[in-house]
Design a protein around this motif. Sequence first.
Motif, mmCIF file in Angstrom:
data_model
loop_
_atom_site.group_PDB
_atom_site.id
_atom_site.type_symbol
_atom_site.label_atom_id
_atom_site.label_comp_id
_atom_site.label_asym_id
_atom_site.label_seq_id
_atom_site.Cartn_x
_atom_site.Cartn_y
_atom_site.Cartn_z
ATOM 1 N N GLU A 56 0.831 -1.212 0.000
ATOM 2 C CA GLU A 56 0.000 0.000 0.000
ATOM 3 C C GLU A 56 0.859 1.254 0.000
ATOM 4 O O GLU A 56 0.618 2.203 -0.750
ATOM 5 N N ARG A 74 1.034 4.055 -2.943
ATOM 6 C CA ARG A 74 0.686 5.455 -2.664
ATOM 7 C C ARG A 74 1.822 6.388 -3.069
ATOM 8 O O ARG A 74 1.593 7.461 -3.625
ATOM 9 N N THR A 131 1.217 9.210 -5.836
ATOM 10 C CA THR A 131 1.399 10.600 -5.393
ATOM 11 C C THR A 131 2.450 11.311 -6.223
ATOM 12 O O THR A 131 2.250 12.444 -6.687
ATOM 13 N N ALA A 153 -5.065 15.060 -4.310
ATOM 14 C CA ALA A 153 -5.460 14.123 -3.257
ATOM 15 C C ALA A 153 -6.675 13.317 -3.684
ATOM 16 O O ALA A 153 -6.766 12.106 -3.407
ATOM 17 N N HIS A 154 -7.616 13.961 -4.382
ATOM 18 C CA HIS A 154 -8.813 13.257 -4.834
ATOM 19 C C HIS A 154 -8.449 12.175 -5.871
ATOM 20 O O HIS A 154 -8.944 11.039 -5.786
ATOM 21 N N THR A 182 -5.574 10.691 -6.252
ATOM 22 C CA THR A 182 -4.819 9.631 -5.579
ATOM 23 C C THR A 182 -5.753 8.688 -4.844
ATOM 24 O O THR A 182 -5.622 7.453 -4.926
ATOM 25 N N LYS A 183 -6.728 9.234 -4.139
ATOM 26 C CA LYS A 183 -7.655 8.395 -3.376
ATOM 27 C C LYS A 183 -8.474 7.503 -4.292
ATOM 28 O O LYS A 183 -8.636 6.297 -4.030
ATOM 29 N N GLU A 184 -8.993 8.062 -5.399
ATOM 30 C CA GLU A 184 -9.825 7.278 -6.311
ATOM 31 C C GLU A 184 -9.036 6.129 -6.944
ATOM 32 O O GLU A 184 -9.516 5.009 -7.074
ATOM 33 N N THR A 199 -8.223 3.381 -4.448
ATOM 34 C CA THR A 199 -9.424 2.620 -4.086
ATOM 35 C C THR A 199 -9.709 1.523 -5.090
ATOM 36 O O THR A 199 -10.116 0.406 -4.745
#
Length: 1619
Positions: free
Chosen positions: A586, A590, A594, A609-610, A612-614, A617
């Motif tokens: 993980e 990331r 990033t 950040a959005h 990266t999160k999507e 996921t």
Amino acid sequence: MASGPSVLKRLRLRSDPTVDTDGDYCYEPASYQQNPEAPTEAVPRSLTRFPMAMRLRRDLLPTRHNSVASSTSSLSPFKLTAVPAGATNTKELGLQLVCDTPSSNGNIIFVHGLGGSAWKTWSWNRDVANFWPDWLADEEDLASFRIFTFGYDSNWKGAGANLNISDFAKDLLLQMLTFGGEDRPSLAEGNTIFVAHSMGGLVVKKAFLLAKMDQQYHCLATRMTGMVFLGTPHRGANSATILNNILAALPLGPPPKAYVADLQIQSNTLHEINEQFRHHCQELALVSYFETQKTSLGYKEVLIVEKESAILQCPGELSSPLYANHHTICKFESRMDPKYTSVKNTICYLAKGATPSTEPALSTLQENNLIESILGVHDSADDDLKAVSERLMDGSYNWISQHPNLIRWRSGAEEDQSSSFFWIFGLPATGKSSLTSVIVNNIRQNKEDCQFHFFSGGHQMKKTSAYCLRSIAAQLARCNAEFRAALFAFHAETGISFTSQDQKFHVIWDKIFKRIIFKMKFRKPLYWVLDAVDEADTKSALINALMTIRPASRINILFTSRPMSVPSSPSALPVSTLFLSDKDTEGDMRLYVTNTVSIILPVDDGIRAHITKEILTKASGSFLWVRLALDSLRDNWHTTEDIRKALSDLPVGMMRLYAQMLDRILAQPERTQSLAQRILSWVACSWRPLTVEELRLGLQPEFTGFLNFEDTVNQVCGHFVSINNGRISMIHATARQFLTNEHEGCAPFIPAARAHSDIAIRCLGYLSDERWRRIFRAFSPDGSEEPVHEKRRNRLLLAEQGHALLGYSACYWAYHVSKSPVHSKSITRALRDFFTRYCLSWIEALALSGNLRYLIRSAKFLKVYAKRRRSACSRVDTSPVLETLSPKPEDDPKWLQAWATDIIRIVGKFGPNLVSNPATVHSDIPPFCPQGSLIKKTYAELEVGLLSVAGVSSEDWDDRLASVTVGEDYMASKVLATEAYFITLVSSVGMIMVWYSDTCLKARTIECKEYVPHMTLNASGTQLATAGLTAYTVWELATGAEVCRIPKTTETRALAINFGHEGSTIYVGSDDCSIAVYDIHTSNQLSHLSFEPPSLEYDGCPRSLDISPDCTAVAMAWRGKPPLIWHFEPGPYQATRIRKVRQPCTSLCAPEILRWLPDSATVFVLCQDTNFVEWRIYDDQQIAYPHLQAREFELSNDGNLVITADSTGTVSVWSLPRLSLLYKLVSENDFVRDVSFSPDNQRLYDIRGSFCNIWEPDVLVRPDDQDMDDQSTDEVSFMSSEPTTSHTKTNQALVTAVAVTSSDAHYCCGRDDGSVIIHEAVTGKGVRKVYGHAATSAVLKLYWSDSGRFIASSDDSARVIVKRLAVKEEGKWAVFPVLDVRIDEPVEQFLCSPDESYLLISTASTNHVYELRSKSCLCMREWGSVQQRHFINHPLDPGNLIWLDSGVIKSYSWAALEEEWSADVHFEEEADDYHQTIVWATSDTNTRHIIYGTLAKSLHRTHSLTLTHNGLHLASLYIASCPTSTEIQADPLPVPKSCCLKKIFGTYKGSLVFLNQENQVCTLDIDVGGSEGLMRHFSLPRDWLDLASLEAAVVNSSGTLFYPRVGSVAIVRNGFRNV
């Protein structure tokens, strides 16, 4: 200030290096600038260790300046980086001393290239604190060498004088000549080594040439001993042309420099330098490094200096790649940089005084070349590691180094000596390979020995377990001196090279790993890391083998793979495992997301950040998914809404993402779709990853004119491919599977069979071009440059320059054919056109490469395709209507099978000479092929007026490769074979003959000097053990030296002898039912095992005995009783148990021969009634095979084949486990005493009388399992083949003697049935049987007078028959008797007087002269002893004849054999035991000279069947009518050492015609002699070279060669066209 060596060991001095561009014709983006805040001064790290050096004047230390970019032109968006006009600092010019030494023994001078400088060219990041030549001062081998750097004005942008390479070279010489003084020795007092980058290499070469030609500099030239070239454009560079054009176009710039023009391809300056240098560089040690990475020119990346230009190709030159671009090839980041280590080692080697004329220890480059040659690993494993490592972000996978399982795996090395295993499992595309690269780099950083392999489904070779083993062995050899020495010793002893595609996994495992690596005590543990082991072709065999090892040193092994079961067995070691989870990776994922998003969207932290999160996921732990998702988003984040939509559209899972990527391809225009499909077809189905240029050419002619091909590939292929280091490959193995397989009911985007067909047709079309023969002619050697047995350069690489697809097409077209649809008409047309017009050019191409294994492999692929077509045809509906239709010729696969056979035969019969002179495939090879071969039918008539062969009636290829004899007086009894040799035994006298397996020439004879019934080989094939009447002896095969001799202490008779499992012991089984075990090194007996039969039925001695391969059991056979087996454990306390047939078995009641299978679980028994029984001892099962009808048999090393011989001489090969007939060699009434296989099972050996025959049946050349559709085992593959029957020609009487006249119309031959027959010399057709000796007598000597009037012959009973001939009308021959007498000894020579009135009959101790008219004997002289003499007619006096002996010449009268005069022959240089035997002589009436050849008595053999002329000494005698002196001077005629004469055939036009050891027919101009007079003309097939035929061969005065071939005579014409 302190002084003296005690304070300062080496004085390091530096001048003031100033700003430079440090790059040969390089372009950089305008935005690129060096850091303007860089310090203006820096003290090199090395100087801080020397107090005196720190107190040197400050102005002598290097100064760092800000870089200055020229702004005189605007080439948006890029501009040239250069030093401004007038900015050159004179302090950086000239010869500058870097490191001094109190006592100098030599000098090392660094010379920079175009646009470089004396300092920064050699400094990493242009920082002189990283000036690596300064590091050399710390090397022990260079402690006595001064180090210099030379600078010259190579500023191509400046306005300085327009100088050229010659000017720079003269400046260098002047600086060298004038350097020195009272306290410093001059450069003429020590050897000088140059290290040159780019154009600096040309400057150095020119300086050397000028020094050689100018007496003023001659003292310097004699001291120049070595040159190291780093990316030197010896043949120019395209980039020089680009640079010159740009400079010429600048509106305000200076004119182009002369030296830039000198660098262009086809420059006259370069051509002149190279031609002169080639003739003067013999005394130099030359090493050329070439770049492998492209250099950025701003708008694109290119190789500045191609490999072909960077290699000189001079004799003795060494070359090697450096994995760098044109700038970094001369700059090294640290002392730990592998590139620095390689170059440093090379300089150290040259500093030791190694030159081509000496024989020093191997250099690092020579060692690496030898490792490549032995193991066949030419690609660097570091390239694979680097390709994976480059994709990583800094800090990725750091967690793995702290993982407890990995720590235990590594730290266990200090705990005990047992090996440990660590297995990392992970789902596809979860970063296993990246994790592997981190582990490998971490181990290496700790200076541990780590070998690794990345299995790749996209590379057909690298996915094999065999290649994995070879790669690991190659890496270990490069880093470990002990193993390297052991590997070289093994190769020297056995001649084995693991480069053949036929080398299976178990062969390499046994000979390299089990026999060498696992027995060695290494100082440190070894670490082996194997990535993606689940993709290996034979993963079970590899894993099971590794997990059961018991090495002498600790070897820690790590596997990575997709989830799979871990093999378990009682002998397997425990395995620690790790299953990669999303949680493990993980943080790495990331970090990757990033950093990537930050680079693309440098603003708006919220959006980053959005995103990266999507992505995280949906990633599900798949790094590949993340990478492809980011790539697919790049073109869509223009607005916030675009980003949100693109993120929402991203599918979850790899297959769905692949489907989305494919949909984008399908949404492109139709032609773009087609282009993408064609690109992906090539990338997905190619044998190996293609270069960009190979792929571009592969797309032609449909797709051409690309503006930027790499961009096109990236744009149209939807991220399915990646381009790394100029090679294109699939993004992942799962992507290949997705594109080539059906998904959700949809057809594959790339139908694999059709893709292979398209690639095959393109490759065949590329090869089907008339231009290749013209192109190859420029690179084809003429066979005279170097001996056949020496390793040759790959000349195909030179031909590939400008023809990038040539190599791939030549090597792999047949692979794609084998995968193509069987009913493809387009493939059939392409193949027919290729084979009927261009096949020979293709063979020439592979011969240029020096690797004929590609020919064999191509033939195997053809056989696979033919088999598939045959199977497909057999499945076609055969209704009565269809049966009436004739099959179409193109549907019949037999023609493909025939071509495959021809290709295999050409390699077997002409291979070494084809490599020596590839162009001969067009002119010299087709005439020697059988009449029925497709090569002969297609190509033999195309070369009109050239070489022709007639008289041989064979329609098909003969499976016999060669035949050798142990001597007519001996009977051979046994034969064994290794990879390098085959061995024949004459038991009666204990004579062992060792023959080279590649040339079938005798290597040596081993004399045991006693009766020897048994011999055996050790597992590696390096030693031979013999069991004689008085002793057991072990011999080294490579030298014939005796290793140990163990005297027998009992009267028992040995029945078997075996080497122990480890090769350090021998087991001897005797007829007293015992086995003795001896230590080879001490000759001591270690143990003695006695076995007691279970009952009195087994009385007396056993008839035969065989010890199991693992030396744990012995089988014994008694006459009339079933065999018995004892199991035992050797040692001081032997435990034995007996095993016998439980149930009555009549089939085993008369055993004669016993043989164990390699698994030691099965015994094969041959009985007296020819019954053949398989006894599976643990099941107590006996299976009888009465149909074999065998009298002799042997098993192959792998236990898959059985060879048998029956009572009629027929040899058969059977495949196990069912003993299905595979091959039968029918030979009537020719008793076979022994049979054997070669280690690769592709050759058969048999013993018949005094002859050993070597057979190479086409059916035994099997397809490689890993390359073919059929993934079955060998035995299943053999069983699926139809049996092949071959017939030897034994019904014709053998030709034993040939005679010719001065006419070219007829020849005469004598046969072993006593007949003497005249034949036409054009067709070989028989004209007239002249007469016959007894049917049981063979004609040994045959003589035909020059006029053709008289024929004389003698047979093996010493009967002499002479006939007179006359030609009547219509060409009929009349025959009249002259003589029919029997003399006391075999005839050595017949000779007629010039007027044919007299006939001399000479034997070993007598001479007889007959008058032919009166048919009476005029005189007879008995000499009382054997005389080594030869008679010829007197060149001046027809009434006399000349007696020639090694030390005397005499003249005798013809009428009475009375001596007229005598003279001693004087030699200026007479060696011991030389000039003892005259083997050939001729006279020239015009020049009054006699030319004759002698052999040392030690080299001569009295019987003609073993006579060869190797070591011949030629001499010339001038003869007067009556010599006035009692001594005549013999003038030696120089025979080139490279000649290695094998047999003299005669003379033609003043030249000696002979066969050399490479089986080439040559001529040597007698008047010229030496290498200048030597010409090589054509080669004989290897199966022609039995000694009986060789002895009878003769050439007539018209240059026609008559060569016996079994029952006929081959007539070779037009072979000496250039004489």
